[in-house]
Each structure stands twice: as C-alpha cells, then as structure tokens.
Design a protein around this motif. Structure first.
Motif, mmCIF file in Angstrom:
data_model
loop_
_atom_site.group_PDB
_atom_site.id
_atom_site.type_symbol
_atom_site.label_atom_id
_atom_site.label_comp_id
_atom_site.label_asym_id
_atom_site.label_seq_id
_atom_site.Cartn_x
_atom_site.Cartn_y
_atom_site.Cartn_z
ATOM 1 N N ASP A 36 32.312 21.260 36.673
ATOM 2 C CA ASP A 36 33.548 20.772 37.284
ATOM 3 C C ASP A 36 34.426 20.053 36.278
ATOM 4 O OD1 ASP A 36 32.814 21.825 39.668
ATOM 5 O OD2 ASP A 36 32.273 19.939 40.637
ATOM 6 N N ARG A 94 40.487 19.008 44.481
ATOM 7 C CA ARG A 94 39.201 19.514 44.963
ATOM 8 C C ARG A 94 38.075 19.187 43.991
ATOM 9 N NH1 ARG A 94 35.805 23.512 44.118
ATOM 10 N NH2 ARG A 94 37.062 24.395 42.439
ATOM 11 N N LEU A 95 38.329 19.389 42.704
ATOM 12 C CA LEU A 95 37.303 19.125 41.700
ATOM 13 C C LEU A 95 36.974 17.639 41.621
ATOM 14 C CD1 LEU A 95 38.570 21.572 38.928
ATOM 15 C CD2 LEU A 95 36.415 21.765 40.185
ATOM 16 N N LYS A 97 49.319 24.578 42.984
ATOM 17 C CA LYS A 97 47.988 25.181 42.920
ATOM 18 C C LYS A 97 47.079 24.358 42.006
ATOM 19 C CE LYS A 97 45.545 29.474 41.855
ATOM 20 N NZ LYS A 97 45.671 30.870 41.387
ATOM 21 N N ALA A 98 47.619 23.945 40.863
ATOM 22 C CA ALA A 98 46.833 23.121 39.936
ATOM 23 C C ALA A 98 46.487 21.777 40.561
ATOM 24 C CB ALA A 98 47.620 22.921 38.633
ATOM 25 N N ARG A 142 48.298 22.264 34.666
ATOM 26 C CA ARG A 142 49.232 21.382 35.371
ATOM 27 C C ARG A 142 50.311 20.873 34.417
ATOM 28 N NH1 ARG A 142 50.090 15.961 36.618
ATOM 29 N NH2 ARG A 142 50.759 15.605 38.784
ATOM 30 N N LEU A 184 36.188 22.655 34.229
ATOM 31 C CA LEU A 184 37.289 23.243 35.001
ATOM 32 C C LEU A 184 38.430 22.253 35.167
ATOM 33 C CD1 LEU A 184 35.308 25.129 37.802
ATOM 34 C CD2 LEU A 184 36.639 26.162 35.958
ATOM 35 N N TRP A 233 42.345 22.877 34.346
ATOM 36 C CA TRP A 233 43.415 22.763 35.336
ATOM 37 C C TRP A 233 44.413 21.669 34.964
ATOM 38 C CZ3 TRP A 233 45.100 26.150 38.553
ATOM 39 C CH2 TRP A 233 44.236 27.116 39.086
ATOM 40 N N ARG A 239 46.098 21.073 43.690
ATOM 41 C CA ARG A 239 45.077 21.253 44.728
ATOM 42 C C ARG A 239 43.691 21.446 44.111
ATOM 43 N NH1 ARG A 239 48.404 25.340 48.795
ATOM 44 N NH2 ARG A 239 49.510 23.709 49.968
ATOM 45 N N GLU A 240 43.623 22.220 43.035
ATOM 46 C CA GLU A 240 42.334 22.444 42.377
ATOM 47 C C GLU A 240 41.821 21.155 41.739
ATOM 48 O OE1 GLU A 240 40.082 25.042 42.030
ATOM 49 O OE2 GLU A 240 41.224 25.670 43.775
#
Length: 375
Positions: free
Chosen positions: A160, A27-28, A20-21, A171, A163, A167, A23-24
């Motif tokens: 971003d 994305r960022l 999940k980390a 991670r 964030l 993240w 992927r974020e």
C-alpha cells in the motif's frame, strides 16, 4: 462511440484524474490505518484467551486447596473421635457416656459432610482439566494466527505504501494541469463534501441529485466549466453514460390521434397574451382543473398554477380552442418536481411533437409552422 476528451476541456480531464487519485490515496490511507487495528483486535482476543486459561488454572488450584482443607478437617475430626472413645472408657456415669457418644456422632456427621465435598470436587476435576486443555489449544492456535496476520499486515502495508507513493505522484501531475482558480474550487468543495467533481446525467447533478436548469445543462454538455449551483461541485458530462435515453422517433410514423376524453394533456399556443409562444399543461383532479404555462423557448414556468372548477376542456376552453393539442405524455408529479423549469429533454420532445402536428395540419393551418418555437 466518440471519445470523452472530444467533449471535455483539459482542465476538467485533469480534475477527473485528480479526483481518481484523491480517492485511491484516501482508500490506501484508510487501509494502512486499518491494518494495525485489525492486528490489535486479534491481540485483544488473544489476551482474552490467555485470561481464560489463567482463570481455568486458578480454578484447578482452588479446588486442590479446598480438597486439602477438607482432608485436614477430616483428620482433625477423626482424632477427636479417637479421643472421645478413650474418654468413654473412663467415665463413671451414664450421662457422661451419652454426652461423649453425642460428640462422636456430631464428629462423624462432619466427616461425612467433608467427604461429600471432596467427592464433589473430584467430580469437577475432570471438567476443570478439560477447560484448561481447551484454553491451551485455543491459545496455541490464536498465537499462530496472530503471527500469520502480522506477517500479512506487514506485507500489505508495504504494498500500500508503494502504491500510495505512485498515486501521490499522479496526483501532483494532475494538479499541475489545472488552473489555480478551478483547483481552489475543487479542493475547497472536496474538503467539505468528500468530492469536488460530479458527473451530469439526465439533466441532474449526480453529486447532489438536483436537477439543472436547461441552459446550465447545455453549457455542461458543450464542455464549458460549470459549477453546480446546489453543491458547488465542478460538473462534467460523459457522453458514454450521460446521454439521455433516446425516445422513439416522432417522425418515423404517422402521429397517433390524441384521445378526445383525457384527464391531462399538453397544448401549444402561438400567441398567449403578451407572452407569445407557450406550452399549456392541463390536468383534472378532484373536480378541479389546473393549468400550467411554460415559455415555449426556454421551458420556464410563467406565473403560478391556475385552478378552476370542472373539466379543463370547459374550464379553459378559450386556451384549448386556439391551441394545438400535443401527444406528449404529461406526468403531473414530474411537473411538481421540476417546479419552475422543464428539463431540456421534455422541452425537445414537446417541440418535436409540435412539428409533427403542424406537418399533419390542414393547409390553412400550416401558418403555425412559421413560428420560431417550431424550428
């Protein structure tokens, strides 16, 4: 509903947090990289508008220069006409006089042509000026828009990056909770496939869409660390989404009697050659009958599919005579897709159907229920 962690090892839970980390973070990073490109696209459009405005202004200037050129030519021609007329007063022959008249006519025609060109330019002037005003308004609007976009991009980038920092910390925390061997496997696969973890649903790896062997499926459901043989992702089972759809209970009501004349059917046999308990899958197609044999305990296919001419009820009469007819639906296309092994859900249904058939059998036939496959 039972919670997910009751079914899952801590390593796998941490891998889910890590994925999940990842992927974020991805994305960022993509969004941060895309913002300057977005501003650059607007600036490129702005440059195009500026070029359009410059072309419109150049066109206006070119028209003005052409108009001055035509006006100058008219003045020269008018001077020539005046000169020719003065000369006509001094000529002594008719031929000389007619020659001067012709020169005057030619000059007047040239004046008319230049005046027509000036008139055409005057008609275009209004359109040229409108183009300039429109380009100026568009440029002004786009300059305001790009300033607005730049401000929004700076603000979004700051958010971003904040964030992203959070993240990255999550991670690092998730990585610390995973064994080194499992972490290497996850990161190696994620590098080439984008993800290193995949959920299992309906006995299928959702990462590569390949069916799992029944034993592998059971291992994943029990919470063991399992690697997909096809895509090498680490597999996990989520009971909230991965539980197979419950089929209607086969013991809730009396088992429907199988149809006598059918083109495909399942049969159970307790002693087939030296293999012991098996399930037969019979089917008719194009004047031929086919028989597939599966181990009743593991669901693995035994040997190749056998084909004989005619209907399976006569072509494989000996197998059917000593077998138990089941009511479970047979889908030949699915059998081809499953290839060498039945899914656990299909095998469970066959056994449940067999139990019901044995309970409804006559007393002298009840010995069949003593076989392990029915337990």
């Amino acid at each position: 509903m039972l919670k997910l962690h009751h079914y899952m090892l801590p390593d796998v839970q941490k891998l889910m947090e890590l994925q999940k980390a990842d992927r974020e973070i991805q994305r960022l990073n993509q969004e941060i990289a895309a913002l300057p490109k977005r501003v650059a696209a607007i600036e490129e459009k702005l440059a195009g508008t500026k070029a359009g405005l410059e072309r419109a202004k150049i066109a206006v200037k070119a028209d003005e220069a052409a108009r001055r050129k035509y006006e100058s030519a008219i003045q020269d021609l008018q001077q020539k006409i005046s000169k020719y007329r003065d000369q006509s007063l001094a000529v002594k022959t008719n031929e000389q006089y007619r020659a001067l008249l012709h020169e005057i006519q030619f000059a007047e025609q040239d004046i008319q042509a230049n005046e027509d060109k000036i008139l055409e330019l005057m008609l275009n002037t209004e359109a040229r000026e409108k183009d300039v005003k429109a380009a100026e308004l568009e440029l002004k609007a786009e300059m305001a828009e790009i300033e607005k976009e730049k401000a929004a991009a700076r603000e979004r980038t700051a958010e971003d990056e904040k964030l992203l920092s959070e993240w990255n910390a999550k991670r690092d925390q998730a990585r610390a909770g995973v064994s080194e061997d499992l972490l290497r496997q996850y990161e190696r696969v994620a590098k080439f496939r984008g993800t290193g973890l995949a959920e299992v649903r309906d006995q299928k790896c959702m990462g590569c869409q390949v069916m799992l062997r029944p034993q592998t499926y059971n291992d994943v459901r029990s919470g063991q660390i399992v690697i997909c043989e096809s895509c090498q992702r680490v597999l996990y089972f989520d009971p909230a989404t991965g539980v197979a759809v419950e089929r209607p209970s086969l013991t809730a009501k009396r088992r429907a009697r199988p149809k006598t004349h059918v083109d495909k059917a399942w049969f159970y046999r307790a002693d087939f050659d030296e293999l012991g308990e098996v399930f037969f899958a019979f089917a008719n197609a194009d004047g031929n009958a086919s028989r597939r044999v599966y181990d009743a305990h593991t669901g693995r296919k035994i040997g190749d599919t056998e084909y004989r001419p005619g209907d399976f009820s006569t072509a494989f009469a000996d197998d059917i005579k000593s077998g138990v007819r089941l009511h479970t639906t047979l889908d030949e296309q699915q059998l081809q897709e499953w290839a060498s092994e039945l899914p656990m859900t299909e095998l469970d249904e066959l056994h449940a159907d067999l139990k019901k058939a044995q309970r409804e059998a006559m007393p002298e036939e009840s010995v069949v229920s003593e076989h392990p496959a029915a337990s």
